[in-house]
Motif scaffolding. Structure first.
Motif, mmCIF file in Angstrom:
data_model
loop_
_atom_site.group_PDB
_atom_site.id
_atom_site.type_symbol
_atom_site.label_atom_id
_atom_site.label_comp_id
_atom_site.label_asym_id
_atom_site.label_seq_id
_atom_site.Cartn_x
_atom_site.Cartn_y
_atom_site.Cartn_z
ATOM 1 N N ASN A 187 7.192 4.757 -1.304
ATOM 2 C CA ASN A 187 7.608 4.035 -0.102
ATOM 3 C C ASN A 187 6.486 3.132 0.411
ATOM 4 O OD1 ASN A 187 9.618 3.828 2.229
ATOM 5 N ND2 ASN A 187 7.759 4.486 3.299
ATOM 6 N N LEU A 188 5.259 3.654 0.462
ATOM 7 C CA LEU A 188 4.116 2.847 0.923
ATOM 8 C C LEU A 188 3.889 1.647 0.017
ATOM 9 C CD1 LEU A 188 1.462 5.558 1.900
ATOM 10 C CD2 LEU A 188 2.716 4.045 3.454
ATOM 11 N N VAL A 189 3.968 1.860 -1.288
ATOM 12 C CA VAL A 189 3.768 0.776 -2.256
ATOM 13 C C VAL A 189 4.846 -0.294 -2.079
ATOM 14 C CG1 VAL A 189 3.836 0.188 -4.719
ATOM 15 C CG2 VAL A 189 2.515 2.171 -3.936
ATOM 16 N N ASP A 190 6.099 0.142 -1.974
ATOM 17 C CA ASP A 190 7.205 -0.810 -1.817
ATOM 18 C C ASP A 190 7.077 -1.628 -0.539
ATOM 19 O OD1 ASP A 190 8.308 0.070 -4.194
ATOM 20 O OD2 ASP A 190 9.845 1.321 -3.230
ATOM 21 N N ARG A 191 6.707 -0.974 0.546
ATOM 22 C CA ARG A 191 6.682 -1.656 1.837
ATOM 23 C C ARG A 191 5.412 -2.470 2.075
ATOM 24 N NH1 ARG A 191 9.016 2.046 6.408
ATOM 25 N NH2 ARG A 191 9.432 0.010 7.330
ATOM 26 N N ARG A 194 -1.185 12.514 4.869
ATOM 27 C CA ARG A 194 -2.165 11.934 5.785
ATOM 28 C C ARG A 194 -3.425 11.459 5.048
ATOM 29 N NH1 ARG A 194 -1.705 13.192 11.291
ATOM 30 N NH2 ARG A 194 0.214 14.306 11.779
ATOM 31 N N ILE A 195 -3.951 12.310 4.169
ATOM 32 C CA ILE A 195 -5.192 11.915 3.495
ATOM 33 C C ILE A 195 -4.945 10.792 2.492
ATOM 34 C CG2 ILE A 195 -6.408 14.082 3.886
ATOM 35 C CD1 ILE A 195 -5.816 14.857 1.019
ATOM 36 N N PHE A 196 -3.754 10.789 1.872
ATOM 37 C CA PHE A 196 -3.468 9.665 0.975
ATOM 38 C C PHE A 196 -3.370 8.374 1.769
ATOM 39 C CE2 PHE A 196 -1.013 6.486 -1.071
ATOM 40 C CZ PHE A 196 -1.728 6.365 -2.252
ATOM 41 N N LEU A 197 -2.634 8.394 2.876
ATOM 42 C CA LEU A 197 -2.482 7.189 3.691
ATOM 43 C C LEU A 197 -3.848 6.689 4.163
ATOM 44 C CD1 LEU A 197 -0.789 5.083 5.202
ATOM 45 C CD2 LEU A 197 -0.607 6.738 7.085
ATOM 46 N N ALA A 198 -4.683 7.578 4.656
ATOM 47 C CA ALA A 198 -6.011 7.172 5.140
ATOM 48 C C ALA A 198 -6.836 6.581 4.001
ATOM 49 C CB ALA A 198 -6.731 8.357 5.776
ATOM 50 N N TRP A 215 0.900 -0.155 8.964
ATOM 51 C CA TRP A 215 0.849 1.068 8.162
ATOM 52 C C TRP A 215 1.691 2.158 8.819
ATOM 53 C CZ3 TRP A 215 -0.432 0.846 3.352
ATOM 54 C CH2 TRP A 215 -1.415 -0.040 2.907
ATOM 55 N N ALA A 216 1.638 2.257 10.136
ATOM 56 C CA ALA A 216 2.439 3.270 10.840
ATOM 57 C C ALA A 216 3.928 3.048 10.566
ATOM 58 C CB ALA A 216 2.146 3.232 12.341
ATOM 59 N N ARG A 217 4.357 1.794 10.583
ATOM 60 C CA ARG A 217 5.775 1.498 10.282
ATOM 61 C C ARG A 217 6.110 1.828 8.827
ATOM 62 N NH1 ARG A 217 5.653 -3.608 13.399
ATOM 63 N NH2 ARG A 217 5.296 -4.626 11.420
ATOM 64 N N TYR A 218 5.173 1.586 7.925
ATOM 65 C CA TYR A 218 5.417 1.849 6.501
ATOM 66 C C TYR A 218 5.588 3.337 6.205
ATOM 67 C CZ TYR A 218 3.440 -2.891 5.827
ATOM 68 O OH TYR A 218 3.163 -4.238 5.891
ATOM 69 N N THR A 219 5.161 4.215 7.106
ATOM 70 C CA THR A 219 5.222 5.660 6.829
ATOM 71 C C THR A 219 6.605 6.255 7.027
ATOM 72 O OG1 THR A 219 4.559 6.357 9.071
ATOM 73 C CG2 THR A 219 2.793 5.982 7.439
ATOM 74 N N THR A 220 7.518 5.518 7.640
ATOM 75 C CA THR A 220 8.877 6.039 7.757
ATOM 76 C C THR A 220 9.553 5.933 6.394
ATOM 77 O OG1 THR A 220 9.754 3.892 8.449
ATOM 78 C CG2 THR A 220 9.066 5.418 10.199
ATOM 79 N N VAL A 221 10.269 6.982 6.024
ATOM 80 C CA VAL A 221 10.899 7.043 4.707
ATOM 81 C C VAL A 221 12.394 7.266 4.891
ATOM 82 C CG1 VAL A 221 10.946 8.267 2.489
ATOM 83 C CG2 VAL A 221 8.774 8.007 3.709
ATOM 84 N N GLU A 226 -1.786 8.313 15.454
ATOM 85 C CA GLU A 226 -2.100 9.206 14.329
ATOM 86 C C GLU A 226 -2.780 8.451 13.193
ATOM 87 O OE1 GLU A 226 1.215 12.636 13.987
ATOM 88 O OE2 GLU A 226 2.037 10.594 14.033
ATOM 89 N N VAL A 227 -2.275 7.270 12.876
ATOM 90 C CA VAL A 227 -2.855 6.469 11.791
ATOM 91 C C VAL A 227 -4.295 6.096 12.116
ATOM 92 C CG1 VAL A 227 -2.695 4.261 10.542
ATOM 93 C CG2 VAL A 227 -0.628 5.625 10.951
#
Length: 192
Positions: free
Chosen positions: A77-81, A116-120, A139-145, A157-158
């Motif tokens: 999801n992160l990669v796509d967004r 969390r650690i991957f995103l950071a 990035w915060a918006r990209y975390t919704t799946v 949080e981010v």
């Protein structure tokens, strides 16, 4: 027959080819696996890390809790967004490896700690490598799946995740050629 040690030229040529490849599902699966090894999280079996069992969580976890995406789903999801490219995505491996070395083996996280650690680590890689990278609000918006209605991280949080990882890494974001060859080896070997 013993495997020969690659030459500097072979490593450089393989790395030069690798960084222009599109992000693949194999890369995402590898990143998810590596991120899951950094710290033992709730829901992982203690046997997988050969650590003694821990007492049950109080209060007990109920099946009515919101489900979270797998690390692989989250990273996809992160990669796509975010449209991150291979160099940024894979540089997060360097930071994950450093974090794993710094954490005590008995450290334990929440169910979403791997996420969390991957995103950071991805945010730090993006900001470290690119002149222009997404802002933390993006990035915060990209975390919704999709399909996981109650999952995602707030801007607060981010920001905290990024700050905490920087502290744990002692603000050392240098990435050497040796780091790249070590962490990217599973992808470079077939190219050589």
């Amino acid at each position: 027959m013993a495997a020969s040690i690659p030459t500097a030229a072979q490593n450089a040529a393989a790395l030069d080819h690798f960084i222009y490849l599109p992000v693949s599902q194999d890369m995402i699966a590898y990143l998810a696996h590596k991120a899951s090894q950094v710290i033992r999280c709730e829901g992982q079996s203690a046997a997988s890390k050969r650590l003694p069992p821990t007492p049950p969580t109080t209060p007990p976890q109920h099946s009515s809790e919101a489900q979270i995406p797998t690390l692989e789903q989250f990273i996809t999801n992160l990669v796509d967004r975010s449209h991150v490219q291979v160099p940024t995505l894979m540089t997060s491996l360097v930071f994950l490896g450093r974090l794993q070395q710094r954490l005590p083996p008995v450290a334990k996280g929440m169910k979403c700690t791997g996420h969390r650690i991957f995103l950071a680590s991805l945010i730090l890689a993006a900001k470290n490598l690119n002149d222009s990278s997404p802002k933390n609000k993006h990035w915060a918006r990209y975390t919704t799946v999709a399909g996981f209605d109650n999952f995602g991280f707030s801007l607060t949080e981010v920001n905290l995740m990024e700050k905490q990882l920087l502290g744990l890494l002692e603000w050392d974001l240098r990435v050497t050629e040796e780091d790249l060859y070590h962490h990217f080896e599973p992808f470079l070997a077939p190219i050589r």
